[in-house]
Design an enzyme around this catalytic site. Structure first.
Site, PDB file in Angstrom:
ATOM      1  N   GLN A 108       0.801  -1.221   0.000  1.00  0.00           N
ATOM      2  CA  GLN A 108       0.000   0.000   0.000  1.00  0.00           C
ATOM      3  C   GLN A 108       0.840   1.280   0.000  1.00  0.00           C
ATOM      4  O   GLN A 108       0.339   2.333  -0.376  1.00  0.00           O
ATOM      5  CB  GLN A 108      -0.963  -0.002   1.196  1.00  0.00           C
ATOM      6  CG  GLN A 108      -1.991  -1.115   1.095  1.00  0.00           C
ATOM      7  CD  GLN A 108      -2.958  -1.127   2.256  1.00  0.00           C
ATOM      8  OE1 GLN A 108      -2.688  -1.746   3.283  1.00  0.00           O
ATOM      9  NE2 GLN A 108      -4.080  -0.463   2.130  1.00  0.00           N
ATOM     10  N   ARG A 149       3.687   0.105  13.019  1.00  0.00           N
ATOM     11  CA  ARG A 149       3.380  -1.211  12.460  1.00  0.00           C
ATOM     12  C   ARG A 149       3.483  -1.135  10.941  1.00  0.00           C
ATOM     13  O   ARG A 149       2.769  -0.355  10.311  1.00  0.00           O
ATOM     14  CB  ARG A 149       1.973  -1.637  12.887  1.00  0.00           C
ATOM     15  CG  ARG A 149       1.543  -2.928  12.217  1.00  0.00           C
ATOM     16  CD  ARG A 149       0.177  -3.425  12.672  1.00  0.00           C
ATOM     17  NE  ARG A 149      -0.110  -4.614  11.900  1.00  0.00           N
ATOM     18  CZ  ARG A 149      -1.180  -4.773  11.122  1.00  0.00           C
ATOM     19  NH1 ARG A 149      -2.104  -3.846  11.050  1.00  0.00           N
ATOM     20  NH2 ARG A 149      -1.324  -5.883  10.417  1.00  0.00           N
ATOM     21  N   HIS A 159       1.073  -9.223   4.604  1.00  0.00           N
ATOM     22  CA  HIS A 159      -0.099  -8.352   4.458  1.00  0.00           C
ATOM     23  C   HIS A 159      -0.558  -8.461   2.994  1.00  0.00           C
ATOM     24  O   HIS A 159      -0.521  -7.503   2.241  1.00  0.00           O
ATOM     25  CB  HIS A 159       0.244  -6.914   4.849  1.00  0.00           C
ATOM     26  CG  HIS A 159      -0.941  -6.050   5.176  1.00  0.00           C
ATOM     27  ND1 HIS A 159      -1.083  -5.390   6.374  1.00  0.00           N
ATOM     28  CD2 HIS A 159      -2.047  -5.739   4.451  1.00  0.00           C
ATOM     29  CE1 HIS A 159      -2.222  -4.692   6.373  1.00  0.00           C
ATOM     30  NE2 HIS A 159      -2.822  -4.882   5.207  1.00  0.00           N
ATOM     31  N   ASN A 181      -1.767 -10.653   8.457  1.00  0.00           N
ATOM     32  CA  ASN A 181      -2.757  -9.601   8.617  1.00  0.00           C
ATOM     33  C   ASN A 181      -4.078 -10.066   8.024  1.00  0.00           C
ATOM     34  O   ASN A 181      -4.157 -10.401   6.837  1.00  0.00           O
ATOM     35  CB  ASN A 181      -2.328  -8.334   7.879  1.00  0.00           C
ATOM     36  CG  ASN A 181      -3.407  -7.247   7.964  1.00  0.00           C
ATOM     37  OD1 ASN A 181      -3.618  -6.674   9.029  1.00  0.00           O
ATOM     38  ND2 ASN A 181      -4.118  -6.992   6.861  1.00  0.00           N
ATOM     39  N   GLU A 182      -5.111 -10.127   8.840  1.00  0.00           N
ATOM     40  CA  GLU A 182      -6.473 -10.407   8.388  1.00  0.00           C
ATOM     41  C   GLU A 182      -6.567 -11.596   7.438  1.00  0.00           C
ATOM     42  O   GLU A 182      -6.923 -11.446   6.262  1.00  0.00           O
ATOM     43  CB  GLU A 182      -7.073  -9.159   7.713  1.00  0.00           C
ATOM     44  CG  GLU A 182      -7.084  -7.934   8.598  1.00  0.00           C
ATOM     45  CD  GLU A 182      -7.905  -6.788   8.024  1.00  0.00           C
ATOM     46  OE1 GLU A 182      -8.391  -6.930   6.890  1.00  0.00           O
ATOM     47  OE2 GLU A 182      -8.066  -5.767   8.710  1.00  0.00           O
ATOM     48  N   ASN A 205      -7.933  -6.018  14.212  1.00  0.00           N
ATOM     49  CA  ASN A 205      -8.292  -4.898  13.332  1.00  0.00           C
ATOM     50  C   ASN A 205      -9.803  -4.759  13.353  1.00  0.00           C
ATOM     51  O   ASN A 205     -10.519  -5.737  13.107  1.00  0.00           O
ATOM     52  CB  ASN A 205      -7.866  -5.165  11.882  1.00  0.00           C
ATOM     53  CG  ASN A 205      -6.361  -5.080  11.686  1.00  0.00           C
ATOM     54  OD1 ASN A 205      -5.625  -4.797  12.631  1.00  0.00           O
ATOM     55  ND2 ASN A 205      -5.918  -5.310  10.471  1.00  0.00           N
ATOM     56  N   TYR A 241     -13.114  -1.979  12.350  1.00  0.00           N
ATOM     57  CA  TYR A 241     -13.538  -0.726  11.726  1.00  0.00           C
ATOM     58  C   TYR A 241     -15.022  -0.431  11.895  1.00  0.00           C
ATOM     59  O   TYR A 241     -15.421   0.714  11.947  1.00  0.00           O
ATOM     60  CB  TYR A 241     -13.261  -0.766  10.211  1.00  0.00           C
ATOM     61  CG  TYR A 241     -11.795  -0.663   9.856  1.00  0.00           C
ATOM     62  CD1 TYR A 241     -11.213   0.562   9.562  1.00  0.00           C
ATOM     63  CD2 TYR A 241     -10.989  -1.788   9.826  1.00  0.00           C
ATOM     64  CE1 TYR A 241      -9.872   0.669   9.238  1.00  0.00           C
ATOM     65  CE2 TYR A 241      -9.639  -1.688   9.511  1.00  0.00           C
ATOM     66  CZ  TYR A 241      -9.079  -0.456   9.216  1.00  0.00           C
ATOM     67  OH  TYR A 241      -7.756  -0.347   8.910  1.00  0.00           O
ATOM     68  N   GLU A 299      -5.329  -2.076  14.033  1.00  0.00           N
ATOM     69  CA  GLU A 299      -5.866  -1.140  13.034  1.00  0.00           C
ATOM     70  C   GLU A 299      -7.240  -0.664  13.473  1.00  0.00           C
ATOM     71  O   GLU A 299      -8.032  -1.448  13.989  1.00  0.00           O
ATOM     72  CB  GLU A 299      -6.053  -1.790  11.649  1.00  0.00           C
ATOM     73  CG  GLU A 299      -4.813  -1.938  10.836  1.00  0.00           C
ATOM     74  CD  GLU A 299      -5.069  -2.558   9.467  1.00  0.00           C
ATOM     75  OE1 GLU A 299      -6.149  -2.309   8.878  1.00  0.00           O
ATOM     76  OE2 GLU A 299      -4.199  -3.294   8.990  1.00  0.00           O
ATOM     77  N   TRP A 349      -5.111   3.382  11.637  1.00  0.00           N
ATOM     78  CA  TRP A 349      -4.946   3.116  10.212  1.00  0.00           C
ATOM     79  C   TRP A 349      -5.484   4.327   9.486  1.00  0.00           C
ATOM     80  O   TRP A 349      -6.658   4.585   9.569  1.00  0.00           O
ATOM     81  CB  TRP A 349      -5.699   1.861   9.753  1.00  0.00           C
ATOM     82  CG  TRP A 349      -5.435   1.623   8.289  1.00  0.00           C
ATOM     83  CD1 TRP A 349      -6.153   2.120   7.227  1.00  0.00           C
ATOM     84  CD2 TRP A 349      -4.349   0.878   7.730  1.00  0.00           C
ATOM     85  NE1 TRP A 349      -5.586   1.729   6.045  1.00  0.00           N
ATOM     86  CE2 TRP A 349      -4.470   0.970   6.321  1.00  0.00           C
ATOM     87  CE3 TRP A 349      -3.277   0.158   8.277  1.00  0.00           C
ATOM     88  CZ2 TRP A 349      -3.557   0.358   5.461  1.00  0.00           C
ATOM     89  CZ3 TRP A 349      -2.391  -0.444   7.416  1.00  0.00           C
ATOM     90  CH2 TRP A 349      -2.540  -0.341   6.019  1.00  0.00           C
ATOM     91  N   GLU A 353      -5.598   1.851  -1.533  1.00  0.00           N
ATOM     92  CA  GLU A 353      -6.660   1.163  -0.801  1.00  0.00           C
ATOM     93  C   GLU A 353      -7.206   0.000  -1.651  1.00  0.00           C
ATOM     94  O   GLU A 353      -8.363  -0.019  -2.051  1.00  0.00           O
ATOM     95  CB  GLU A 353      -7.741   2.174  -0.381  1.00  0.00           C
ATOM     96  CG  GLU A 353      -8.943   1.626   0.365  1.00  0.00           C
ATOM     97  CD  GLU A 353      -8.622   0.753   1.584  1.00  0.00           C
ATOM     98  OE1 GLU A 353      -7.538   0.868   2.167  1.00  0.00           O
ATOM     99  OE2 GLU A 353      -9.492  -0.077   1.921  1.00  0.00           O
ATOM    100  N   TRP A 354      -6.343  -0.919  -1.971  1.00  0.00           N
ATOM    101  CA  TRP A 354      -6.704  -2.173  -2.635  1.00  0.00           C
ATOM    102  C   TRP A 354      -7.595  -1.946  -3.860  1.00  0.00           C
ATOM    103  O   TRP A 354      -7.251  -1.122  -4.704  1.00  0.00           O
ATOM    104  CB  TRP A 354      -7.291  -3.151  -1.593  1.00  0.00           C
ATOM    105  CG  TRP A 354      -6.368  -3.298  -0.414  1.00  0.00           C
ATOM    106  CD1 TRP A 354      -6.561  -2.844   0.851  1.00  0.00           C
ATOM    107  CD2 TRP A 354      -5.041  -3.886  -0.416  1.00  0.00           C
ATOM    108  NE1 TRP A 354      -5.455  -3.118   1.656  1.00  0.00           N
ATOM    109  CE2 TRP A 354      -4.511  -3.756   0.901  1.00  0.00           C
ATOM    110  CE3 TRP A 354      -4.235  -4.520  -1.374  1.00  0.00           C
ATOM    111  CZ2 TRP A 354      -3.244  -4.226   1.264  1.00  0.00           C
ATOM    112  CZ3 TRP A 354      -2.969  -4.994  -1.002  1.00  0.00           C
ATOM    113  CH2 TRP A 354      -2.507  -4.845   0.294  1.00  0.00           C
TER     114      TRP A 354
HETATM  115  C1  BGC Z   1      -6.425  -3.759   5.955  1.00  0.00           C
HETATM  116  C2  BGC Z   1      -5.779  -2.548   5.326  1.00  0.00           C
HETATM  117  C3  BGC Z   1      -6.840  -1.704   4.658  1.00  0.00           C
HETATM  118  C4  BGC Z   1      -7.817  -1.237   5.711  1.00  0.00           C
HETATM  119  C5  BGC Z   1      -8.937  -0.354   5.184  1.00  0.00           C
HETATM  120  C6  BGC Z   1      -7.730  -3.486   6.620  1.00  0.00           C
HETATM  121  O1  BGC Z   1      -8.632  -4.451   6.222  1.00  0.00           O
HETATM  122  O2  BGC Z   1      -5.535  -4.436   6.782  1.00  0.00           O
HETATM  123  O3  BGC Z   1      -4.811  -2.985   4.428  1.00  0.00           O
HETATM  124  O4  BGC Z   1      -6.312  -0.639   3.951  1.00  0.00           O
HETATM  125  O5  BGC Z   1      -8.418  -2.343   6.322  1.00  0.00           O
HETATM  126  O6  BGC Z   1      -9.695  -1.028   4.245  1.00  0.00           O
END
Ligand code: BGC
Length: 568
Positions: free
Chosen positions: A60, A114, A160, A210-211, A350, A352, A419, A465, A472-473
């Site tokens: 990223q 991190r 990751h 990661n995830e 992580n 969100y 995150e 994060w 962003e993927w």
């Molecule tokens: C990931 C990050 C991603 C972030 C926001 C997480 O799922 O580890 O790589 O950018 O969320 O989508």
């Protein structure tokens, strides 16, 4: 930015706070989803040794996708498939600009960082026997040394998502013969060993994956993420099985060969959205949702070496309904269970967002997949504010519930929030006064503090994060999560601090929300605004937000200008 610059924000704050208070009472008439008791501001501080950090990931931010002998990763392949896609070819160019990144952390008073290592930058094919990319090894040495010289501790993620493409082509990546000891476990083990050998004298925190949920489901199940393998009935279960075994392998290598000399810690970072029942009748469904999400990985690793009971019984029933002789969920052997159980020195989380869960049991369907296997429906309450990412609803109390769940379910582990953050759209003019992000961090960290100080959850770290806007993927550069703005049209990729970085610096300095501090007074006056403005926006009412944000920009303007001139 200088300490004086950000200090002055809080000094001017008292005057501004009075305005904020008046305005928030006058312009925002609705109470919306705000629950006076549940959402009240908790004053106090985190424990003394609390870790404040920010995070990034190799693909990223690094760019330099093909310098020296770096091999391609599955994400290089995906990004290059189509000319219209954003790529990570240059990204934030952190491969060259890492000293500037470290200065940003220093300005914010962060003592931890991190980041992840790119496997194909170390071993271009993924296999050590095919050769080591010495420039890649040197790059991470330089990054780690520069961090330590600036008094910042590295927390390193081994994987990751950027799997070497050659491993995908040669062995099917994480689909490689999933039932026995497979090549991919050994290869991941070799890679881990090499990193411990080369960097373990200075790195004391290791995160294997990661995830894995994302790699398994999005990468090998529905296949919209790299490596785009589409096998939604089984792909995710096979990949997850292999990832869990690879994690255990890397853990034991550290334990057996390095722990005594290096004295570090190894864990894994799992992601989970909190699932809240829509009605009391949906309580079991919400639990099932969390078990299929978090428990899929956490139960074997942190509990007993095996998948959650509800997953096993649900999948066994499905096998019967589908006329299969075996479950689509693979089984671990007794030896594997023993080797998986207890392989986490800390629990990386992580988080969100939150979803509302309804029971959807038990309607067999023709093309089963992980989503339908859970027998749940998901939605969102109408008053939950949204971020730029379509999946990101702002529900601060969700993190407290999830932390409490982890405490109860997995034997009260030490939890590192690795995150948490919020996205804005990429828009012109850029969102530098990122009030919504400030609110997000304010509300979520306060809920984390409630978990720590009121619920006695052993939460040891909070990681924002992200340090920088980055790739962003699948959304490319259209969603910005950074505390710092990166100009992706500028060849030098200049970084600019957003208002949220100033806020975060104060949060770190105060170690929470201490009673009586200027910072806490500022937060107190913003509290109602933060919990309601976004709801007003949902209803198409933005007057309150824009007025407060322009007022806020007034007292931020001078410090931000100073900051710009200091950090290029
Ligand atoms: C990931 C990050 C991603 C972030 C926001 C997480 O799922 O580890 O790589 O950018 O969320 O989508």
């Amino acid at each position: 930015m200088s300490a004086t610059a950000s200090d002055s924000i809080m000094e001017t704050g008292t005057f501004v706070n009075c305005f904020l208070l008046v305005i928030s009472l006058v312009i925002i008439p609705v109470n919306g989803g705000y629950d006076k008791e549940r959402d009240a501001l908790l004053k106090g501080t985190f424990p003394q040794d609390f870790i404040w950090s920010s995070a990034t990931a190799a693909y990223q931010i690094e760019g330099a996708w093909n310098v020296s002998d770096k091999g391609p990763s599955v994400w290089d392949t995906l990004a290059h498939q189509d000319n219209n896609r954003d790529t990570g070819d240059v990204a934030c160019d952190s491969y060259h600009k890492y000293p500037a990144d470290i200065q940003l952390m220093k300005q914010m008073g962060l003592k931890y960082y991190r980041f992840s290592i790119s496997w194909p930058r170390i071993f271009p094919t993924g296999e050590q026997q095919d050769g080591v990319n010495q420039d890649g090894v040197r790059y991470y040495n330089a990054l780690i040394n520069e961090l330590i010289a600036n008094d910042i501790q590295p927390m390193v993620t081994l994987f990751h998502w950027d799997l070497p493409q050659v491993l995908q082509d040669r062995y099917g990546g994480f689909l490689n013969n999933h039932t026995n000891t497979t090549v991919i476990h050994d290869l991941f083990g070799d890679y881990a060993r090499f990193l411990y050998q080369n960097y373990g004298d200075r790195v004391k925190y290791w995160i294997t994956f990661n995830e894995p949920w994302i790699t398994a489901w999005l990468g090998y199940g529905i296949g919209n993420f790299a490596p785009q393998h589409n096998e939604p009935a089984e792909g995710q279960y096979k990949a997850a099985h292999n990832i869990i075994l690879s994690h255990a392998k890397a853990y034991h290598i550290y334990d057996d060969e390095f722990r005594a000399a290096q004295g570090g810690q190894v864990g894994i970072t799992l992601n989970c959205d909190w699932g809240t029942p829509k009605t009391p009748a949906d309580a079991d469904a919400a639990l099932r949702y969390v078990q299929f999400f978090l428990g899929w990985f956490a139960h074997p690793i942190y509990k007993n070496g095996d998948y959650p009971e509800v997953m096993k019984t649900t999948m066994a029933r499905k096998a019967q309904e589908e006329g299969r002789t075996t479950s689509r969920l693979p089984e671990f052997t007794p030896e594997q269970k023993l080797s998986i159980s207890g392989t986490g020195d800390f629990f990386g989380l992580n988080h969100y967002t939150t979803v509302e869960v309804t029971d959807a049991c038990c309607t067999p369907i023709e093309n089963p997949n992980y989503d339908t296997d859970k027998d749940v429906g998901t939605g969102h309450a109408p008053d939950w504010p949204r971020a730029a990412s379509s999946w990101l609803y702002v529900v601060p109390w969700g993190i407290r519930n999830l932390l409490g769940f982890i405490k109860e379910e997995y034997g009260d582990p030490e939890i590192y929030v690795t995150e948490n953050g919020r996205s804005d759209h990429d828009q012109d003019p850029a969102i530098m006064m990122d009030m919504e992000r400030i609110c997000y961090y304010m509300m979520y960290t306060n809920e984390v503090m409630k978990a720590s100080n009121m619920d006695n959850v052993k939460v040891k770290a909070y990681t924002a994060w992200s340090l920088l806007d980055n790739f962003e993927w699948l959304s490319g550069y259209s969603e910005r999560f950074g505390l710092h703005y990166v100009d992706f049209n500028d060849p030098t990729r200049t970084r600019y601090p957003k208002a949220s970085s100033v806020f975060f610096k104060q949060l770190v300095r105060n170690n929470g929300y201490p009673e009586g501090s200027e910072f806490t007074k500022y937060v107190e006056n913003m509290w109602y605004f933060c919990h309601n403005t976004t709801e007003a926006e949902v209803n198409g009412y933005t007057g309150g937000a824009s007025q407060i944000s322009s007022l806020f920009s007034l007292f931020l303007a001078i410090p931000m200008m100073i900051a710009y001139s200091l950090i290029a």
